[in-house]
Design an enzyme around this catalytic site. Structure first.
Site, PDB file in Angstrom:
ATOM      1  N   ILE A  14       0.848  -1.201   0.000  1.00 49.69           N
ATOM      2  CA  ILE A  14       0.000   0.000   0.000  1.00 49.69           C
ATOM      3  C   ILE A  14       0.881   1.248   0.000  1.00 49.69           C
ATOM      4  O   ILE A  14       0.627   2.200  -0.743  1.00 49.69           O
ATOM      5  CB  ILE A  14      -0.961   0.017   1.208  1.00 49.69           C
ATOM      6  CG1 ILE A  14      -1.895  -1.198   1.162  1.00 49.69           C
ATOM      7  CG2 ILE A  14      -1.796   1.314   1.217  1.00 49.69           C
ATOM      8  CD1 ILE A  14      -2.880  -1.293   2.321  1.00 49.69           C
ATOM      9  N   HIS A  59     -14.506  -1.815  10.331  1.00 48.82           N
ATOM     10  CA  HIS A  59     -14.026  -2.428   9.097  1.00 48.82           C
ATOM     11  C   HIS A  59     -14.040  -3.925   9.319  1.00 48.82           C
ATOM     12  O   HIS A  59     -13.543  -4.418  10.302  1.00 48.82           O
ATOM     13  CB  HIS A  59     -12.601  -1.941   8.833  1.00 48.82           C
ATOM     14  CG  HIS A  59     -12.002  -2.482   7.577  1.00 48.82           C
ATOM     15  ND1 HIS A  59     -12.659  -2.480   6.368  1.00 48.82           N
ATOM     16  CD2 HIS A  59     -10.783  -3.025   7.329  1.00 48.82           C
ATOM     17  CE1 HIS A  59     -11.863  -2.992   5.441  1.00 48.82           C
ATOM     18  NE2 HIS A  59     -10.728  -3.332   5.996  1.00 48.82           N
TER      19      HIS A  59
HETATM   20  O1  TXD Z   1      -9.113  -0.998   4.718  1.00 48.43           O
HETATM   21  C1  TXD Z   1      -8.074  -1.118   5.300  1.00 48.43           C
HETATM   22  N1  TXD Z   1      -7.812  -0.374   6.351  1.00 48.43           N
HETATM   23  C2  TXD Z   1      -7.057  -2.079   4.836  1.00 48.43           C
HETATM   24  C3  TXD Z   1      -5.975  -2.395   5.728  1.00 48.43           C
HETATM   25  C4  TXD Z   1      -7.104  -2.678   3.559  1.00 48.43           C
HETATM   26  C5  TXD Z   1      -6.087  -3.494   3.143  1.00 48.43           C
HETATM   27  C6  TXD Z   1      -4.924  -3.796   3.952  1.00 48.43           C
HETATM   28  N2  TXD Z   1      -4.986  -3.279   5.271  1.00 48.43           N
HETATM   29  C7  TXD Z   1      -3.829  -3.365   6.165  1.00 48.43           C
HETATM   30  O2  TXD Z   1      -2.850  -2.418   5.765  1.00 48.43           O
HETATM   31  C8  TXD Z   1      -3.081  -4.656   6.191  1.00 48.43           C
HETATM   32  O3  TXD Z   1      -3.757  -5.623   6.958  1.00 48.43           O
HETATM   33  C9  TXD Z   1      -1.781  -4.220   6.823  1.00 48.43           C
HETATM   34  O4  TXD Z   1      -1.921  -4.137   8.228  1.00 48.43           O
HETATM   35  C10 TXD Z   1      -1.563  -2.809   6.279  1.00 48.43           C
HETATM   36  C11 TXD Z   1      -0.488  -2.678   5.237  1.00 48.43           C
HETATM   37  O5  TXD Z   1      -0.746  -3.509   4.146  1.00 48.43           O
HETATM   38  P1  TXD Z   1       0.364  -3.764   3.002  1.00 48.43           P
HETATM   39  O6  TXD Z   1      -0.231  -4.669   2.008  1.00 48.43           O
HETATM   40  O7  TXD Z   1       0.957  -2.481   2.552  1.00 48.43           O
HETATM   41  O8  TXD Z   1       1.449  -4.566   3.839  1.00 48.43           O
HETATM   42  P2  TXD Z   1       3.014  -4.774   3.549  1.00 48.43           P
HETATM   43  O9  TXD Z   1       3.259  -4.796   2.078  1.00 48.43           O
HETATM   44  O10 TXD Z   1       3.437  -5.933   4.358  1.00 48.43           O
HETATM   45  O11 TXD Z   1       3.661  -3.449   4.130  1.00 48.43           O
HETATM   46  C12 TXD Z   1       3.774  -3.224   5.480  1.00 48.43           C
HETATM   47  C13 TXD Z   1       5.112  -2.593   5.687  1.00 48.43           C
HETATM   48  C14 TXD Z   1       6.295  -3.508   5.349  1.00 48.43           C
HETATM   49  O12 TXD Z   1       7.085  -2.914   4.336  1.00 48.43           O
HETATM   50  C15 TXD Z   1       7.068  -3.631   6.666  1.00 48.43           C
HETATM   51  O13 TXD Z   1       8.487  -3.636   6.495  1.00 48.43           O
HETATM   52  C16 TXD Z   1       6.610  -2.382   7.380  1.00 48.43           C
HETATM   53  O14 TXD Z   1       5.243  -2.233   7.061  1.00 48.43           O
HETATM   54  N3  TXD Z   1       6.757  -2.437   8.831  1.00 48.43           N
HETATM   55  C17 TXD Z   1       7.085  -1.352   9.535  1.00 48.43           C
HETATM   56  N4  TXD Z   1       7.300  -0.089   9.167  1.00 48.43           N
HETATM   57  C18 TXD Z   1       7.633   0.785  10.130  1.00 48.43           C
HETATM   58  N5  TXD Z   1       7.732   0.448  11.440  1.00 48.43           N
HETATM   59  C19 TXD Z   1       7.506  -0.814  11.839  1.00 48.43           C
HETATM   60  N6  TXD Z   1       7.605  -1.150  13.123  1.00 48.43           N
HETATM   61  C20 TXD Z   1       7.157  -1.776  10.869  1.00 48.43           C
HETATM   62  N7  TXD Z   1       6.877  -3.102  10.922  1.00 48.43           N
HETATM   63  C21 TXD Z   1       6.645  -3.485   9.661  1.00 48.43           C
END
Ligand code: TXD
Length: 319
Positions: free
Chosen positions: A14, A176
């Site tokens: 995302i 949600h």
């Molecule tokens: O409607 C909605 N709200 C949603 C929510 C719809 C679809 C997906 N939704 C949720 O968004 C999903 O369940 C996840 O909790 C988030 C993010 O989804 P995404 O598909 O972008 O997940 P990724 O590709 O795994 O990206 C998450 C990133 C990844 O690059 C990790 O390295 C990073 O988060 N990450 C962190 N960043 C900063 N700080 C910390 N602690 C951290 N931990 C992991």
């Protein structure tokens, strides 16, 4: 006039899409943060190199030091772990609560004046945790889910009616997830409510019920197909529309997870309701009257959010 700054915390599926869309729409300069070292820098560089072709100007920065989000006008949070097949959104609660606390504290330190949009699941609880950790005012911290849920509903309705998606409006309430409440009588095609369209023979009640169910299961349908993660194009587009309304003071009426203080009979919880988003953040919460059925569905949804907030409170008190 200096450009706005949009900070993205989480540069995964995302986060990357958010950076590209924010660039294409020229919302401002973009800073992408992630704990995975190198990855946010790489994505920022890649997107910056699409700018000459697409014709947009935006400074793209990536990094793993929270100071890069300093002074952001908008922060969009996707940091955390997403769902794998068979996992519910609630399974993510333990890991993502810790992440929200760290991210919230960083936002409080580096971007205390920002408008914050949380996307991380389980959404309604994560936005509550992040707001508390950040110390930002509740009208400046919201969760994105309703715009996505209603966009899914609109997609399926437009397909069923064979009309433009632009002429379909949809109204969803509640948390949600599986308990969200699509409000059929407030959803329309060019202003004609769905129950009237059933009477006009455009569709049947059974088909409408199936569309409502498919909307509720919309996230799971995509998780099952992708196998390695959850939806990201539509979630990113949805959050960008919220950021756009804030930055341009458009005062759009959008369903978001907002902090309620008595509205709809809910106190100190984040739940999906329609709000006006403008330069003041959440400028107004729209409170409509619900009929008995809708109220029962809404209360059930609020109950599910409340249960998860209690889980977090218990986890925290046992630490
Ligand atoms: O409607 C909605 N709200 C949603 C929510 C719809 C679809 C997906 N939704 C949720 O968004 C999903 O369940 C996840 O909790 C988030 C993010 O989804 P995404 O598909 O972008 O997940 P990724 O590709 O795994 O990206 C998450 C990133 C990844 O690059 C990790 O390295 C990073 O988060 N990450 C962190 N960043 C900063 N700080 C910390 N602690 C951290 N931990 C992991």
């Amino acid at each position: 006039m200096a450009r706005n700054k949009i900070a993205l915390v989480g540069a995964g599926q995302i986060g990357g899409t958010l950076a590209l869309l924010a660039g294409l729409k020229e919302l401002g300069d973009i800073a992408v943060f992630d704990i995975a070292e190198g990855m946010p820098d790489g994505k920022a560089l890649d997107i910056a190199q699409s700018a000459p072709v697409e014709g947009f100007d935006a400074k793209m920065t990536g990094g793993s030091d929270y100071s890069i989000i300093e002074g952001a006008d908008v922060v969009i949070v996707t940091a955390g772990v997403p769902r794998k097949p068979g996992m519910s959104r609630d399974d993510l609660i333990g890991i993502n609560t810790g992440v929200m606390k760290t991210v919230g504290a960083a936002i409080g330190k580096y971007a205390p004046d920002a408008f914050v949009i949380v996307i991380t699941n389980p959404l309604d609880v994560m936005v509550w945790v992040l707001q508390q950790a950040s110390g930002l005012p509740t009208n400046k911290v919201v969760g994105m889910a309703g715009v996505l849920d209603s966009s899914r509903f609109r997609t399926f309705l437009a397909e069923e009616f064979k009309v433009s998606v632009e002429d379909v409006t949809a109204f969803v309430l509640g948390g949600h997830g599986d308990t969200m409440v699509p409000l059929v009588r407030y959803s329309t095609v060019a202003g004609i409510p769905l129950p009237d369209l059933v009477k006009l023979g455009w569709t049947t009640q059974e088909k409408l019920d199936a569309i409502v169910q498919r909307t509720r299961d919309g996230g799971a349908e995509i998780v099952k197909l992708l196998k390695t993660g959850s939806a990201f194009y539509a979630p990113a587009a949805s959050a960008i529309s919220m950021a756009d309304s804030y930055l341009k003071d458009k005062k759009r009426v959008l369903p978001v997870a907002a902090h309620l203080t008595g509205q709809y009979g809910v106190d100190d919880l984040y739940v999906g309701v329609p709000v006006v988003i403008g330069a003041g953040g959440v400028e107004r919460i729209v409170e409509i009257e619900l009929n008995a059925d809708e109220k029962a569905m809404f209360d059930n949804s609020v109950g599910a959010v409340k249960t998860l907030v209690e889980v977090v409170k218990k986890m925290e008190s046992e630490k």
